[in-house]
Design a protein around this motif. Structure first.
Motif, short mmCIF file in Angstrom:
data_model
loop_
_atom_site.label_atom_id
_atom_site.label_comp_id
_atom_site.label_asym_id
_atom_site.label_seq_id
_atom_site.Cartn_x
_atom_site.Cartn_y
_atom_site.Cartn_z
N PHE A 44 0.84 -1.20 0.00
CA PHE A 44 0.00 0.00 0.00
C PHE A 44 0.88 1.26 0.00
O PHE A 44 0.50 2.28 -0.57
CB PHE A 44 -0.94 0.00 1.21
CG PHE A 44 -2.04 -1.02 1.12
CD1 PHE A 44 -3.13 -0.80 0.27
CD2 PHE A 44 -2.00 -2.19 1.85
CE1 PHE A 44 -4.15 -1.74 0.17
CE2 PHE A 44 -3.02 -3.13 1.76
CZ PHE A 44 -4.09 -2.90 0.91
N TYR A 45 2.03 1.17 0.63
CA TYR A 45 3.02 2.26 0.55
C TYR A 45 3.45 2.47 -0.89
O TYR A 45 3.53 3.62 -1.37
CB TYR A 45 4.20 1.89 1.45
CG TYR A 45 5.48 2.65 1.19
CD1 TYR A 45 5.64 3.97 1.56
CD2 TYR A 45 6.58 2.01 0.59
CE1 TYR A 45 6.83 4.65 1.34
CE2 TYR A 45 7.77 2.68 0.37
CZ TYR A 45 7.90 3.99 0.75
OH TYR A 45 9.07 4.67 0.53
N MET A 46 3.70 1.39 -1.61
CA MET A 46 4.09 1.48 -3.01
C MET A 46 2.96 2.06 -3.85
O MET A 46 3.19 2.90 -4.73
CB MET A 46 4.49 0.11 -3.53
CG MET A 46 4.88 0.07 -5.00
SD MET A 46 5.56 -1.54 -5.50
CE MET A 46 4.14 -2.61 -5.23
N LEU A 47 1.73 1.64 -3.57
CA LEU A 47 0.59 2.19 -4.30
C LEU A 47 0.47 3.70 -4.07
O LEU A 47 0.15 4.46 -4.99
CB LEU A 47 -0.70 1.51 -3.85
CG LEU A 47 -1.01 0.13 -4.44
CD1 LEU A 47 -2.33 -0.39 -3.88
CD2 LEU A 47 -1.07 0.18 -5.96
N GLY A 48 0.73 4.14 -2.84
CA GLY A 48 0.69 5.57 -2.56
C GLY A 48 1.68 6.34 -3.40
O GLY A 48 1.38 7.43 -3.91
N ALA A 49 2.89 5.77 -3.58
CA ALA A 49 3.91 6.44 -4.39
C ALA A 49 3.48 6.52 -5.86
O ALA A 49 3.60 7.56 -6.51
CB ALA A 49 5.23 5.70 -4.26
N TYR A 50 2.95 5.41 -6.39
CA TYR A 50 2.55 5.41 -7.79
C TYR A 50 1.30 6.26 -8.02
O TYR A 50 1.19 6.94 -9.06
CB TYR A 50 2.32 3.97 -8.26
CG TYR A 50 3.59 3.26 -8.67
CD1 TYR A 50 4.15 3.47 -9.93
CD2 TYR A 50 4.25 2.42 -7.79
CE1 TYR A 50 5.32 2.83 -10.30
CE2 TYR A 50 5.43 1.77 -8.16
CZ TYR A 50 5.95 1.99 -9.42
OH TYR A 50 7.12 1.37 -9.79
N PHE A 51 0.35 6.22 -7.10
CA PHE A 51 -0.81 7.10 -7.22
C PHE A 51 -0.39 8.56 -7.15
O PHE A 51 -0.90 9.41 -7.88
CB PHE A 51 -1.82 6.80 -6.10
CG PHE A 51 -2.60 5.53 -6.29
CD1 PHE A 51 -2.50 4.79 -7.47
CD2 PHE A 51 -3.46 5.06 -5.31
CE1 PHE A 51 -3.21 3.62 -7.66
CE2 PHE A 51 -4.19 3.90 -5.49
CZ PHE A 51 -4.06 3.18 -6.67
N GLY A 52 0.56 8.85 -6.25
CA GLY A 52 1.06 10.22 -6.15
C GLY A 52 1.74 10.67 -7.43
O GLY A 52 1.56 11.81 -7.88
N TYR A 53 2.50 9.76 -8.05
CA TYR A 53 3.17 10.07 -9.31
C TYR A 53 2.16 10.37 -10.41
O TYR A 53 2.28 11.37 -11.15
CB TYR A 53 4.06 8.90 -9.72
CG TYR A 53 4.43 8.87 -11.18
CD1 TYR A 53 5.28 9.82 -11.73
CD2 TYR A 53 3.91 7.88 -12.02
CE1 TYR A 53 5.62 9.79 -13.07
CE2 TYR A 53 4.25 7.85 -13.36
CZ TYR A 53 5.09 8.80 -13.88
OH TYR A 53 5.42 8.77 -15.22
N THR A 54 1.13 9.53 -10.52
CA THR A 54 0.13 9.71 -11.58
C THR A 54 -0.71 10.96 -11.34
O THR A 54 -0.94 11.77 -12.26
CB THR A 54 -0.78 8.48 -11.67
OG1 THR A 54 0.02 7.32 -11.93
CG2 THR A 54 -1.82 8.65 -12.77
N LEU A 55 -1.17 11.15 -10.11
CA LEU A 55 -2.04 12.28 -9.81
C LEU A 55 -1.29 13.61 -9.85
O LEU A 55 -1.89 14.65 -10.12
CB LEU A 55 -2.68 12.09 -8.43
CG LEU A 55 -3.71 10.96 -8.32
CD1 LEU A 55 -4.12 10.75 -6.87
CD2 LEU A 55 -4.93 11.28 -9.17
#
Length: 317
Positions: A44-55
Motif C-alpha cells: 500500500f506504501y508502493m501504491l501511494g507512491a505510484y498514485f502520487g506520481y500519476t495524480l
C-alpha cells in the motif's frame, strides 16, 4: 568524528527514522486494534507512491498528497470488507496468507500499469533545493518535509485515539466488541475504518517517500522487512514503541553506513600487531558500513531474546 558529520548524520537518521515511523504506524494501528499482521502493508506504501506520481501530473503534487492516501485507504477498506473479513474467523495463518497473496497481486498490477522500471516521480518546486546549510553541508527541503508530515501525523493520530469519540469507540471495540455492538455501534465497520486508515497512512508515506527517494516496483520489498523489525522491536501494537524504534533504527543505520571503520583499523591505530595481521580473521576487516544492513536484524534478535514484548510493548499475542 567531527561535529559536522555528527549533526548531518543525525538529521538524516531522524528523517529516515520518521519515514519508517509513518510506514510502521499504520501497521501498528492495524495490529493493535484488530490483531491482524498485514503482510501487504508496504504494498500500500508502493501504491501511494505510484498514485502520487500519476495524480501529480493531473492535479499537482499538493492535490495528490491529499487524494492519493484517500484512494489507498479506500482500497484497503474494500480489501478488509470483501476478503480479509471472510478469513478473520479462521485465525492468524489464513490472514497472513491472504495478505501475502495480496502483496504479490499488487506488485504484478503495478508492473503491468507502470512498468518494471523507475518512474520519474520528481519533487515539486517548493521542495527542491536545500532548506538550510549547516557546516557547509546542505540539508534538503524534501527530508525536512518528511519530518514535518511525520510529526503532524503522530499528533493527529494521538489526538484521534485519545481525544475524540471515534477513538474511544475504536479502543472500546478492541477490548469489548460485544458491549460496543450492544450499544449500537457497528464493530465490523469500525474495524474496516481502522484497516483503511492504516493503509491510508502507508499511502501518505508513499506519496512523500516516493519522490524523496525512488519509486519502483521493488520499493515495497526493500522496506518490507525493516518495517516488521521496527514493529517487533518497538513492541507489537505499541504506537509509542514504533516511534522510538523507528528513530533508533534510522539513526543507528544512518551512522553505520557513514562510518568506514573496521576492528582491524581500530587495533592498528591502538598499536596492536593483530590489526596488521588479519590473515585468518577476515571478519576483522569488515567495516561498520559493510555490516550496516544487518544491524537492525541483529537488534531484532537481541530484543526477542531479552525482551520479547519489545521496548514498549504490552500485547502478549
Amino acid at each position: 568524528m567531527t561535529l559536522e558529520f555528527f549533526t548531518i548524520s543525525l538529521l538524516n537518521g531522524v528523517s529516515y527514522g520518521l519515514l519508517l515511523f509513518m510506514l510502521s504506524s499504520g501497521l501498528t494501528l492495524i495490529f493493535s486494534m484488530m490483531g491482524v499482521l498485514n503482510f501487504a502493508h508496504t504494498s500500500f506504501y508502493m501504491l501511494g507512491a505510484y498514485f502520487g506520481y500519476t495524480l501529480s501530473g493531473i492535479i499537482g503534487f499538493w492535490g495528490a498528497l491529499f487524494v492519493a492516501p484517500l484512494l489507498v485507504g479506500a482500497l484497503g477498506a474494500m480489501f478488509e470488507r470483501y476478503s480479509l473479513r471472510r478469513v478473520h474467523k479462521y485465525g492468524h495463518v489464513p490472514e497472513l496468507l491472504v495478505t501475502f497473496g495480496l502483496s504479490y497481486l499488487i506488485l504484478e498490477v503495478v508492473q503491468l500499469v507502470w512498468g518494471r522500471g523507475t518512474v520519474p516521480y520528481g519533487l515539486p518546486p517548493a521542495l527542491q533545493g536545500p532548506l538550510f546549510t549547516l557546516y557547509g553541508t546542505q540539508f534538503p527541503r524534501s527530508r525536512s518535509f518528511v519530518m514535518l508530515v511525520a510529526m503532524l501525523m503522530l499528533v493527529a493520530v494521538w489526538l484521534l485515539l485519545t481525544r475524540t469519540r471515534i477513538g474511544l469507540v475504536i479502543q472500546a471495540a478492541l477490548k469489548n466488541p460485544e458491549m460496543v455492538e450492544a450499544l449500537g455501534h457497528n464493530v465490523p465497520r469500525v474495524f474496516m475504518m481502522v484497516f483503511g486508515g492504516g493503509c491510508a497512512l502507508a499511502g501518505l508515506a508513499g506519496v512523500i517517500g516516493g519522490n524523496t527517494y525512488v519509486t519502483e516496483p521493488a520499493m515495497a520489498m526493500s522496506v518490507g522487512s525493516i518495517i516488521f523489525v521496527v514493529v517487533v522491536v518497538g513492541g507489537m501494537g505499541s504506537l509509542a514503541g514504533a516511534f522510538v524504534a523507528s528513530l533508533l533504527i534510522g539513526v543507528v543505520q544512518t551512522f553505520a553506513v557513514a562510518i568506514d571503520w573496521s576492528l582491524a583499523s581500530l587495533l592498528t591505530s591502538l598499536g596492536s600487531p593483530v590489526g596488521e595481521q588479519t590473515f585468518g580473521w577476515p571478519l576483522l576487516k569488515l567495516t561498520i558500513s559493510q555490516v550496516a544492513p544487518i544491524l537492525p536484524y541483529l537488534f531484532l534478535v537481541l530484543i526477542l531474546i531479552f525482551r520479547p514484548k519489545g521496548l514498549l510493548g504490552t500485547r502478549g499475542d
